[in-house]
Motif scaffolding. Sequence first.
Motif, PDB file in Angstrom:
ATOM      1  N   ILE A   1      26.721 -46.498  -6.797  1.00  0.00           N
ATOM      2  CA  ILE A   1      26.405 -47.220  -5.568  1.00  0.00           C
ATOM      3  C   ILE A   1      27.163 -46.580  -4.411  1.00  0.00           C
TER       4      ILE A   1
ATOM      5  N   ILE B   1      31.489 -47.254  -7.356  1.00  0.00           N
ATOM      6  CA  ILE B   1      31.025 -47.627  -6.024  1.00  0.00           C
ATOM      7  C   ILE B   1      31.902 -46.913  -5.004  1.00  0.00           C
TER       8      ILE B   1
ATOM      9  N   ARG C   1      22.383 -45.796  -5.739  1.00  0.00           N
ATOM     10  CA  ARG C   1      21.731 -46.861  -4.980  1.00  0.00           C
ATOM     11  C   ARG C   1      22.470 -47.045  -3.658  1.00  0.00           C
TER      12      ARG C   1
END
Length: 334
Positions: free
Chosen positions: A69, A29, A115
């Motif tokens: 992410i 992330i 994402r």
Amino acid sequence: MRDKEETGATQDRAISTLLNASERGYGTILSLKLPHNDKPFPAPDSSGMDDLLAKVDKVLDTVMDKVNILVVGNEPFIESRKEDWNGPLGDFYEKVAEHVLAYRAEHSGKSSRTRIYMGALNHLDEPEWRGEGAERWMEFARKTDGIEGVDIHPHVSSMANAKQYLDFVVPRLGDGQKFLVTEFSLVQLWRQHMKDPIPRQFAERYEMSPDTKVWEAIKQAIDHPWSQRQWQDLLAMSPWYASHKHWLSTQVKQFRATGKLAVATYGVVQGAAMTKDFGPKKPPWLLNSLYASRTARPEDGSSTPAQSLGWYDGFRALQREQDKLPVNTGSVPT
């Protein structure tokens, strides 16, 4: 990226480390931190915004389709002026998010492995932080195609306060959306006890003055790290800490019970920023870490850092087979 505009994001050590982890198969992330604490946001169609988006593109060129992410904004309300919360903040971050979504659509489309989430909301246990700006943040995330949800950072003083984050965010998510928790802790509870005297039993066992404050004891451990046993005894004999030794497990179960949790991450080691200039007013972030890497020495013969009390076992117990990714532990070229 700060001053790395000329060389690009690949020269940033944090990003290169993250990409190496991604190559090994770890879930990754990355949050785009865009602080405007001491200056106004650029207008959405200004040259200042164009310059900023050019910097964002240097990051996207490096990480898109590599990190799992990407979070637009780190802690947008903390990292901005309060007077901008209910207008300019939303204009700015919505422009950045739309730019990131357009970049992804152009370069990889629906096949992208990255994402997109909107950045972390803070202090949702306080009414003023749940105002017009936060409502707009959630509405934009809910209505914008390609946004998967939002991040939250519940640093709180109790489980009840953490639930107020969920009570605000979960009902405002769209169908299929989820939330991230890339930071969470009881640091607000720890802060309330820094000026308490150390436990009398602890003072007697380690021949310390009973008038020593908790923050003073921690400072001693920072300056000259204690044994793991002594560090854990300080925490175990302090009721305000010991009574919450199962908090990590309980908190994650609360997140999971919503059915909307995408990912929760937790701090592993005590960092240099946590211990620098430690005093009675400094947030005791170092009490959150799984490892007491800067306040205690490893056990005799151990190759791993000393463990904090409670969190390590709770963290291990929370790992589920369905969450594990196939990780390559061999070397990866840098």
